[in-house]
Design a protein around this motif. Structure first.
Motif, PDB file in Angstrom:
ATOM      1  N   ASP A 286     -33.039 -40.850 -12.145  1.00  0.00           N
ATOM      2  CA  ASP A 286     -31.926 -39.692 -11.754  1.00  0.00           C
ATOM      3  C   ASP A 286     -31.881 -40.382 -10.126  1.00  0.00           C
ATOM      4  OD1 ASP A 286     -31.890 -38.131 -13.608  1.00  0.00           O
ATOM      5  OD2 ASP A 286     -33.207 -37.472 -13.561  1.00  0.00           O
ATOM      6  N   ALA A 287     -31.198 -40.305  -9.095  1.00  0.00           N
ATOM      7  CA  ALA A 287     -30.418 -40.751  -7.977  1.00  0.00           C
ATOM      8  C   ALA A 287     -30.709 -39.168  -7.127  1.00  0.00           C
ATOM      9  CB  ALA A 287     -29.569 -41.118  -8.159  1.00  0.00           C
ATOM     10  N   PRO A 288     -31.193 -39.010  -5.915  1.00  0.00           N
ATOM     11  CA  PRO A 288     -30.871 -37.809  -5.333  1.00  0.00           C
ATOM     12  C   PRO A 288     -29.235 -37.194  -5.041  1.00  0.00           C
ATOM     13  CG  PRO A 288     -33.215 -38.996  -4.732  1.00  0.00           C
ATOM     14  CD  PRO A 288     -32.144 -39.872  -5.824  1.00  0.00           C
ATOM     15  N   SER A 289     -29.478 -36.240  -5.146  1.00  0.00           N
ATOM     16  CA  SER A 289     -27.785 -36.402  -4.356  1.00  0.00           C
ATOM     17  C   SER A 289     -28.116 -36.499  -3.147  1.00  0.00           C
ATOM     18  CB  SER A 289     -27.893 -34.160  -4.680  1.00  0.00           C
ATOM     19  OG  SER A 289     -28.646 -33.740  -4.501  1.00  0.00           O
ATOM     20  N   GLY A 290     -26.843 -36.548  -3.120  1.00  0.00           N
ATOM     21  CA  GLY A 290     -25.745 -36.631  -1.237  1.00  0.00           C
ATOM     22  C   GLY A 290     -27.226 -38.204  -0.942  1.00  0.00           C
ATOM     23  N   SER A 291     -27.542 -39.014  -1.725  1.00  0.00           N
ATOM     24  CA  SER A 291     -28.217 -39.968  -0.948  1.00  0.00           C
ATOM     25  C   SER A 291     -27.223 -41.327  -0.928  1.00  0.00           C
ATOM     26  CB  SER A 291     -29.724 -40.036  -1.929  1.00  0.00           C
ATOM     27  OG  SER A 291     -28.928 -40.609  -3.170  1.00  0.00           O
ATOM     28  N   LYS A 292     -27.969 -42.305  -0.305  1.00  0.00           N
ATOM     29  CA  LYS A 292     -27.507 -43.990  -0.604  1.00  0.00           C
ATOM     30  C   LYS A 292     -28.070 -44.800  -1.054  1.00  0.00           C
ATOM     31  CE  LYS A 292     -26.247 -47.509   2.835  1.00  0.00           C
ATOM     32  NZ  LYS A 292     -24.164 -47.747   1.958  1.00  0.00           N
TER      33      LYS A 292
ATOM     34  N   GLU B 265     -43.217 -44.648   3.721  1.00  0.00           N
ATOM     35  CA  GLU B 265     -43.348 -44.669   4.376  1.00  0.00           C
ATOM     36  C   GLU B 265     -42.363 -45.218   5.565  1.00  0.00           C
ATOM     37  OE1 GLU B 265     -46.080 -44.046   8.654  1.00  0.00           O
ATOM     38  OE2 GLU B 265     -46.954 -45.258   6.599  1.00  0.00           O
ATOM     39  N   ARG B 266     -41.610 -45.743   5.903  1.00  0.00           N
ATOM     40  CA  ARG B 266     -40.458 -46.836   6.263  1.00  0.00           C
ATOM     41  C   ARG B 266     -39.509 -46.211   6.428  1.00  0.00           C
ATOM     42  NH1 ARG B 266     -40.703 -52.625   5.216  1.00  0.00           N
ATOM     43  NH2 ARG B 266     -43.101 -52.350   6.571  1.00  0.00           N
ATOM     44  N   HIS B 267     -39.362 -45.731   4.729  1.00  0.00           N
ATOM     45  CA  HIS B 267     -38.444 -45.323   4.451  1.00  0.00           C
ATOM     46  C   HIS B 267     -38.009 -43.441   4.278  1.00  0.00           C
ATOM     47  CE1 HIS B 267     -37.888 -49.650   3.288  1.00  0.00           C
ATOM     48  NE2 HIS B 267     -36.673 -49.578   3.793  1.00  0.00           N
ATOM     49  N   GLY B 268     -38.925 -43.150   4.589  1.00  0.00           N
ATOM     50  CA  GLY B 268     -39.255 -41.550   4.317  1.00  0.00           C
ATOM     51  C   GLY B 268     -38.812 -41.199   3.020  1.00  0.00           C
TER      52      GLY B 268
ATOM     53  N   PRO C 211     -31.013 -40.585   2.509  1.00  0.00           N
ATOM     54  CA  PRO C 211     -29.456 -40.527   3.655  1.00  0.00           C
ATOM     55  C   PRO C 211     -29.204 -41.477   4.165  1.00  0.00           C
ATOM     56  CG  PRO C 211     -31.816 -39.076   3.979  1.00  0.00           C
ATOM     57  CD  PRO C 211     -32.265 -39.913   2.870  1.00  0.00           C
ATOM     58  N   GLU C 212     -27.971 -40.916   4.601  1.00  0.00           N
ATOM     59  CA  GLU C 212     -27.277 -41.662   4.365  1.00  0.00           C
ATOM     60  C   GLU C 212     -27.962 -42.208   6.533  1.00  0.00           C
ATOM     61  OE1 GLU C 212     -23.979 -44.592   5.539  1.00  0.00           O
ATOM     62  OE2 GLU C 212     -23.600 -43.206   3.584  1.00  0.00           O
ATOM     63  N   ARG C 213     -27.733 -40.686   7.115  1.00  0.00           N
ATOM     64  CA  ARG C 213     -28.600 -41.146   8.509  1.00  0.00           C
ATOM     65  C   ARG C 213     -29.569 -41.896   8.784  1.00  0.00           C
ATOM     66  NH1 ARG C 213     -27.987 -38.488  13.190  1.00  0.00           N
ATOM     67  NH2 ARG C 213     -29.666 -38.717  14.738  1.00  0.00           N
ATOM     68  N   THR C 214     -31.045 -42.234   7.270  1.00  0.00           N
ATOM     69  CA  THR C 214     -32.205 -42.729   7.571  1.00  0.00           C
ATOM     70  C   THR C 214     -31.092 -44.377   7.120  1.00  0.00           C
ATOM     71  OG1 THR C 214     -32.764 -40.985   7.182  1.00  0.00           O
ATOM     72  CG2 THR C 214     -34.283 -43.841   6.089  1.00  0.00           C
ATOM     73  N   ALA C 215     -30.589 -44.516   6.238  1.00  0.00           N
ATOM     74  CA  ALA C 215     -29.894 -45.491   5.741  1.00  0.00           C
ATOM     75  C   ALA C 215     -28.912 -46.489   7.969  1.00  0.00           C
ATOM     76  CB  ALA C 215     -28.903 -45.926   4.767  1.00  0.00           C
ATOM     77  N   GLN C 216     -28.305 -45.707   8.409  1.00  0.00           N
ATOM     78  CA  GLN C 216     -28.049 -46.131   9.373  1.00  0.00           C
ATOM     79  C   GLN C 216     -29.249 -46.702  10.204  1.00  0.00           C
ATOM     80  OE1 GLN C 216     -25.407 -43.450  11.060  1.00  0.00           O
ATOM     81  NE2 GLN C 216     -23.712 -43.768   9.527  1.00  0.00           N
ATOM     82  N   ARG C 217     -30.080 -45.779  10.209  1.00  0.00           N
ATOM     83  CA  ARG C 217     -31.474 -45.862  11.502  1.00  0.00           C
ATOM     84  C   ARG C 217     -31.735 -47.161  11.119  1.00  0.00           C
ATOM     85  NH1 ARG C 217     -36.909 -45.067  11.068  1.00  0.00           N
ATOM     86  NH2 ARG C 217     -36.349 -43.828   9.055  1.00  0.00           N
ATOM     87  N   LEU C 218     -32.532 -47.255   9.820  1.00  0.00           N
ATOM     88  CA  LEU C 218     -32.710 -48.758   9.365  1.00  0.00           C
ATOM     89  C   LEU C 218     -31.832 -50.259   9.231  1.00  0.00           C
ATOM     90  CD1 LEU C 218     -35.088 -47.454   6.121  1.00  0.00           C
ATOM     91  CD2 LEU C 218     -35.520 -47.851   8.322  1.00  0.00           C
ATOM     92  N   GLY C 219     -31.059 -49.573   9.995  1.00  0.00           N
ATOM     93  CA  GLY C 219     -29.993 -51.195   9.700  1.00  0.00           C
ATOM     94  C   GLY C 219     -29.018 -51.582   8.602  1.00  0.00           C
ATOM     95  N   TYR C 220     -29.615 -50.905   7.513  1.00  0.00           N
ATOM     96  CA  TYR C 220     -28.200 -50.899   6.399  1.00  0.00           C
ATOM     97  C   TYR C 220     -26.787 -50.854   6.816  1.00  0.00           C
ATOM     98  CZ  TYR C 220     -32.778 -51.027   3.871  1.00  0.00           C
ATOM     99  OH  TYR C 220     -34.119 -51.632   3.459  1.00  0.00           O
ATOM    100  N   ALA C 221     -26.728 -50.167   7.229  1.00  0.00           N
ATOM    101  CA  ALA C 221     -25.096 -49.639   7.656  1.00  0.00           C
ATOM    102  C   ALA C 221     -25.074 -50.528   8.140  1.00  0.00           C
ATOM    103  CB  ALA C 221     -25.153 -48.251   7.970  1.00  0.00           C
ATOM    104  N   GLN C 222     -25.360 -51.045   9.792  1.00  0.00           N
ATOM    105  CA  GLN C 222     -25.030 -52.265  10.640  1.00  0.00           C
ATOM    106  C   GLN C 222     -24.787 -53.150  10.510  1.00  0.00           C
ATOM    107  OE1 GLN C 222     -27.075 -49.730  10.983  1.00  0.00           O
ATOM    108  NE2 GLN C 222     -27.563 -49.015  12.485  1.00  0.00           N
ATOM    109  N   GLU C 223     -26.003 -53.931   8.970  1.00  0.00           N
ATOM    110  CA  GLU C 223     -25.274 -55.176   8.851  1.00  0.00           C
ATOM    111  C   GLU C 223     -24.614 -55.776   7.894  1.00  0.00           C
ATOM    112  OE1 GLU C 223     -28.403 -57.864   6.419  1.00  0.00           O
ATOM    113  OE2 GLU C 223     -29.113 -56.162   6.409  1.00  0.00           O
ATOM    114  N   SER C 224     -24.226 -54.437   6.546  1.00  0.00           N
ATOM    115  CA  SER C 224     -22.992 -54.525   6.460  1.00  0.00           C
ATOM    116  C   SER C 224     -21.655 -54.117   6.885  1.00  0.00           C
ATOM    117  CB  SER C 224     -22.211 -52.694   5.287  1.00  0.00           C
ATOM    118  OG  SER C 224     -22.350 -52.046   5.683  1.00  0.00           O
ATOM    119  N   ALA C 225     -21.514 -54.203   8.573  1.00  0.00           N
ATOM    120  CA  ALA C 225     -20.850 -53.967   9.443  1.00  0.00           C
ATOM    121  C   ALA C 225     -20.541 -55.671   9.563  1.00  0.00           C
ATOM    122  CB  ALA C 225     -20.733 -53.034  10.161  1.00  0.00           C
ATOM    123  N   VAL C 226     -21.547 -55.952  10.179  1.00  0.00           N
ATOM    124  CA  VAL C 226     -21.351 -57.124  10.242  1.00  0.00           C
ATOM    125  C   VAL C 226     -21.041 -58.099   9.656  1.00  0.00           C
ATOM    126  CG1 VAL C 226     -23.041 -58.967  11.541  1.00  0.00           C
ATOM    127  CG2 VAL C 226     -23.297 -57.021  12.445  1.00  0.00           C
ATOM    128  N   GLU C 227     -21.428 -57.988   8.188  1.00  0.00           N
ATOM    129  CA  GLU C 227     -20.530 -59.133   7.203  1.00  0.00           C
ATOM    130  C   GLU C 227     -19.420 -59.004   7.271  1.00  0.00           C
ATOM    131  OE1 GLU C 227     -23.395 -58.163   3.652  1.00  0.00           O
ATOM    132  OE2 GLU C 227     -24.900 -59.252   5.328  1.00  0.00           O
TER     133      GLU C 227
END
Length: 303
Positions: free
Chosen positions: A178-184, A201-204, A232-248
């Motif tokens: 089961d995936a937590p609601s509101g998560s990425k 720990e790194r991903h909370g 959470p979306e904010r955590t994904a952005q902080r860790l660079g997952y969102a930015q990496e997809s934008a660069v690509e």
């Protein structure tokens, strides 16, 4: 005496008995590496996830054994005499074997076999793909070798009836979680030196969640393994997952830096003229200085 002198020398280095026990198991070099990776912390539990897996179990087991020996009366435990045979020997077994087969053919009490072979929780030696050890009283080693074929054949249709054995693939081949609601959902590739504790720990998230999402039993992971993590979306952005997809994609308005092992925000800022530590934190919505190898950081607008 040599072991005692070695422990004394280790204590002069670490001045902490839990670290001494860890160093006795894995060597002072590995403990020093763990201290460095933990940012200089010298508490065993702070460096726990940076130690070799065997040592992570060795020290708690030592503490538990010491506590049991010192405080058994408080827990209403009573010492009992050991009934182990004075001399034993070990044989390597190939093929499925039930301890009851050995017990009945050689007339060895099951309690003795279980005491000598506590690793076989269900009394079964699963030696189908590789050899497993079987410890026996020394007087029974010869009879076992002489009657080996008879022992394996004894009631094998009863102990290993294929119609009664469960097929593990039935329960694991279509594993669902089961995936937590509101998560990425993100996919993390395991790197050299990673353990479940530091990844969690790194991903909370918790280690239990990592195990559940990836159908992992225990703590064993391998380099290159891909782990599913929900954050959470904010955590994904902080860790660079969102930015990496934008660069690509088509976003070429900013200069980016891909984080390498050992990078810090200060080091990165010094590599790019006109970029400050504060700029990087603000552009990437960073709340702390933690960086992850492979993370993509915005540095400044192009031009």
């Amino acid at each position: 005496h040599a072991a005692a002198r070695y422990l004394r020398d280790l204590y002069s280095i670490f001045n902490d008995w839990t670290l001494v026990i860890a160093a006795y198991n894995c060597g002072p070099g590995n403990v020093n590496k763990a201290i460095r990776r933990a940012g200089g912390k010298r508490n065993y539990w702070d460096i726990y996830y940076y130690l070799p897996r065997e040592t992570r179990g060795y020290v708690p087991a030592f503490i538990a054994a010491t506590y049991t020996m010192a405080y058994y009366k408080e827990h209403n435990l009573k010492p009992t005499a050991m009934s182990f045979p004075l001399t034993v020997d070990t044989l390597m077994v190939s093929g499925m074997l039930h301890l009851q087969q050995v017990s009945e053919v050689l007339d060895i009490p099951m309690k003795t076999l279980r005491d000598l072979n506590p690793q076989y929780k269900l009394d079964i030696i699963p030696a189908t793909e590789k050899q497993y050890s079987l410890k026996l009283p020394l007087d029974y080693v010869g009879p076992f070798i002489d009657k080996e074929k008879e022992i394996f054949a004894y009631k094998d249709s009863v102990f290993f009836n294929k119609n009664l054995l469960a097929n593990p693939s039935r329960y694991t081949s279509s594993y669902q979680h089961d995936a937590p609601s509101g998560s990425k959902k993100i996919v993390y590739k395991v790197k050299d030196g990673d353990v479940l504790g530091t990844i969690a720990e790194r991903h909370g998230v918790s280690v239990g969640q990592l195990r559940s999402w990836n159908n992992i039993r225990g703590n064993l992971i391998r380099i290159g393994q891909k782990l599913i993590i929900y954050v959470p979306e904010r955590t994904a952005q902080r860790l660079g997952y969102a930015q990496e997809s934008a660069v690509e994609g088509d976003d070429a308005a900013f200069v980016y830096h891909r984080v390498k092992r050992g990078d810090t925000l200060w080091d990165i800022a010094r590599q790019y003229p006109g970029v400050s530590y504060t700029d990087i934190k603000n552009l990437n919505n960073l709340t702390d200085d933690k960086l992850m190898p492979g993370q993509m950081l915005k540095l400044k607008p192009k031009g």
